[in-house]
Design an enzyme around this catalytic site. Structure first.
Site, PDB file in Angstrom:
ATOM      1  N   THR A 533      68.955  49.433 117.825  1.00 20.42           N
ATOM      2  CA  THR A 533      69.256  49.213 116.541  1.00 20.42           C
ATOM      3  C   THR A 533      68.828  49.253 115.139  1.00 20.42           C
ATOM      4  O   THR A 533      67.162  49.181 114.687  1.00 20.42           O
ATOM      5  CB  THR A 533      69.729  47.714 116.137  1.00 20.42           C
ATOM      6  OG1 THR A 533      71.214  47.646 116.989  1.00 20.42           O
ATOM      7  CG2 THR A 533      70.390  47.319 115.111  1.00 20.42           C
ATOM      8  N   PHE A 535      68.379  48.590 111.205  1.00 21.80           N
ATOM      9  CA  PHE A 535      68.180  47.695 110.487  1.00 21.80           C
ATOM     10  C   PHE A 535      67.950  48.626 108.718  1.00 21.80           C
ATOM     11  O   PHE A 535      67.037  48.978 109.272  1.00 21.80           O
ATOM     12  CB  PHE A 535      67.891  46.471 110.437  1.00 21.80           C
ATOM     13  CG  PHE A 535      68.996  45.601 111.415  1.00 21.80           C
ATOM     14  CD1 PHE A 535      69.521  44.727 111.769  1.00 21.80           C
ATOM     15  CD2 PHE A 535      68.158  45.823 113.140  1.00 21.80           C
ATOM     16  CE1 PHE A 535      70.311  44.373 112.315  1.00 21.80           C
ATOM     17  CE2 PHE A 535      68.774  45.068 113.420  1.00 21.80           C
ATOM     18  CZ  PHE A 535      69.755  44.503 113.734  1.00 21.80           C
TER      19      PHE A 535
END
Ligand code: PEP
Ligand code: MN
Length: 631
Positions: A533, A535
């Protein structure tokens, strides 16, 4: 007329165009806009536009049909943005001005300032020179009032606004306040408008009691023609045959003015209605209709107010109004302007504010303790930081804007499930927030249970739907387990800790297991280990200074015509900038039109990148730099 100059016009050509126009007895005002540089030409002399159009460096000439020129949308396409101290006005921000009708005493203005700031106002109002219908009524404290207002401004960090009634007091008022207000009664006082225009301050021009919208904009034109650039228009009700309310609030003026002019438009629901309990609905209506802000009268004890008590809100009413505005803002996809947190404010010896964010950094994130966002924070900051758990992504943005956290950590995309669109949309809705960093983390899922639980004791598994989906192979090995969706991975761990049942497990990070003192029953159960992921770290714009950035995120829309996106991307390609990502999102309210989000590498020579941004403006609309950062 508006003379649009070529993007790369030579200085000498620009000078020549200006001299050519001025030679004909016309005035030239240069406006360097986001998208183009233009000369606004005003004056009482006819000049054949074709004569200007053929000059070197001139792109095109647009005649302006309205009687107001500099104030018109034809003259300037983009919304005017105004900066007053820490407050930005215009565009997609909602700005709330509040305070008493008049400064009555030092204590009264300090107390009111504190009250309205606590509830979320960002600009303090208070009249020192009051235009009263009766010569026997309270006329304001004059310079003494201005001094108290200034003191309240220094103590709270709020910029101020106060009315200037006569040309003689301009210099005095200007010395103490940030925004000069022209009251309704003076909207037609052209002499005053000329003098205030020349004062070089931000001006709030209130609509005359019986002024048409055209007359209103003509008065703004006076200010602009005499040198003011930053003008806020304010609809405050007009006189009609209706007598129930003090005036009749012309809500329809808001979308009309927004179409006709680039200037921000505010609404004053207090003077418009004259009745306290009508202020809240009218304020909300104004914001819903597209007002860039409101100006509201608030008094600690309205029944004792020396002027306009019946329309002044009680502090609790103002607090409620702000809460309602907060609920409305996301519906309109707008940001409520907020002041950055300042030093503690002491009023009458009492400590009244939370202490300033000092020392340790505080970082907001969405989710529960132990979430992947919190893990990203720990890995990114490499130092001891405080974290602030928020329930929703929007709360993260608000916490950063309000100064409750220095930074926010938000996920933008997952390598398996794609973009987190909500955060892309929020980046657009919060123009005062910038990206300052990026962190990619690997998502490792674990089966987590009570210390006494074993794989055999498990009958049901909780997690975010994505957590469940990303562990599908492992879960297929246990076909009898019931799969229960939960709003958050780390939250599902907290939930089973609370239930205390050995037959329940959760799928989340190791950190969530540690935080809840639970056991990892099986580590690394995700089907695809290539699960990452990305960020980004967000902060308030004024804190967003990163040295030697290597990556930038931009967003823009294009014209609805063949090759429009291609033309924009060609600018990057021509300068050999490496594009890392391209994402399109529908534009709210405009079906089948899109905003394009782009990540691009910044070359070592940063000026090259800045030139590219300039060039891009010619091929895009609403271009915004979301942030420049290092990776
Ligand atoms: C005011 O805002 O203080 C005021 C007097 O308003 P208006 O000029 O709109 O009556
Ligand atoms: Mn008033």
């Amino acid at each position: 007329m508006v003379v649009v100059l070529e993007h790369n016009i030579k200085n000498k050509d620009k000078q020549y165009v200006r001299q050519f126009i001025e030679k004909h007895g016309l005035k030239v005002q240069e406006i360097v806009g986001e998208e183009e540089t233009i000369f606004g030409v005003v004056g009482n002399v006819a000049l054949d536009s074709r004569e200007v159009e053929i000059l070197p460096g001139v792109n095109r000439v647009i005649p302006i049909s309205s009687p107001y020129k500099l104030a018109s949308r034809e003259f300037k396409k983009e919304d005017t943005l105004i900066t007053v101290g820490p407050v930005k006005i215009g565009g997609s921000r909602i700005v709330v001005i509040a305070g008493p009708c008049a400064v009555e005493s030092r204590e009264q203005i300090l107390e009111t300032a504190h009250i309205v700031k606590e509830s979320g106002a960002v600009i303090l109002r208070g009249g020192a020179y009051k235009p009263r219908s009766s010569p026997y009524a309270f006329q304001g404290l004059g310079e003494k009032g201005l001094k108290y207002l200034k003191e309240a401004s220094i103590k709270t960090g709020m910029p101020t606004i106060s009315e200037v009634m006569s040309a003689e007091t301009i210099d005095l008022v200007k010395e103490y306040v940030d925004i000069l207000q022209i009251g309704t009664r003076n909207m037609y006082n052209f002499d005053l408008l000329k003098r205030v225009g020349a004062a070089g301050k931000t001006v709030m021009l209130k609509r005359g009691l019986s002024a048409t919208i055209q007359e209103f904009l003509m008065s703004a034109e006076y200010l602009l023609a005499h040198g003011a650039h930053n003008i806020i228009l304010c609809e405050r009700g007009i006189r009609t045959f209706e007598t129930y309310t003090r005036n009749t609030l012309d809500i329809s003026a808001i979308p009309i003015v927004k179409k006709l002019s680039h200037l921000p438009i505010f609404v004053d629901p207090s003077h418009a209605t004259g009745i306290r309990n009508k202020v809240l609905p009218m304020a909300l209506a104004a914001i819903a209709a597209g007002a860039h802000g409101i100006s509201v009268e608030v008094h600690p004890t309205p029944e004792k107010a020396l002027s306009d008590g019946p329309q002044s809100l009680y502090p609790e009413q103002f607090e409620k109004l702000m809460r309602d505005v907060e609920a409305l803002a996301p519906v309109l996809e707008k940001e409520i302007a907020r002041l950055p947190k300042s030093d503690s404010v002491t009023i009458s010896g009492k400590q009244t504010r939370a202490p300033k964010l000092k020392g340790k950094k505080r970082v907001a994130f969405q989710g529960e303790r132990g979430s992947f966002s919190e893990k990203a924070i720990i890995l990114y900051f490499e130092e001891d930081v405080d974290t602030l758990a928020c329930q929703e992504f929007r709360e993260v943005f608000n916490a950063v804007l309000a100064g409750d956290a220095h930074y926010g950590m938000i996920p933008l995309e997952n390598s398996l499930s794609g973009s987190i669109h909500e955060n892309y949309d929020l980046l657009l809705q919060f123009p005062d927030i910038q990206i300052v960093g990026e962190k990619k983390i690997r998502i490792v899922h674990n089966l987590i249970g009570l210390p006494e639980a074993t794989l055999d004791s498990i009958k049901r598994v909780y997690s975010h739907p994505q957590g469940l989906a990303q562990c599908s192979h492992f879960l297929e090995e246990h076909p009898t387990w019931e799969k229960i969706s939960f709003y958050d991975t780390a939250g599902s761990v907290a939930h089973i800790a609370e239930m205390g049942k050995t037959d329940s497990a959760a799928i989340a990070s190791i950190e969530a297991a540690k935080f809840n003192k639970l056991k990892v029953l099986k580590e690394g159960i995700e089907t695809n280990p290539q699960n990452y992921t990305r960020f980004v770290i967000i902060t308030r714009e004024e804190n967003a200074r990163i040295e030697n950035p290597t990556k930038a995120s931009l967003v823009f829309s294009t014209m609805d015509e063949p090759g429009a996106l291609f033309q924009a991307l060609k600018v990057l390609a021509n300068k050999k900038l490496n594009m890392k990502k391209l994402e399109s999102r529908p534009i709210p309210g405009k079906p089948w039109e899109y905003m394009f989000y782009i990540d691009v590498e910044i070359p070592l020579e940063i000026t090259l990148f800045k030139n590219v941004l300039d060039e891009l403006k010619a091929y895009t609309e609403n271009l915004r730099l979301l942030g420049m950062y290092r990776i």
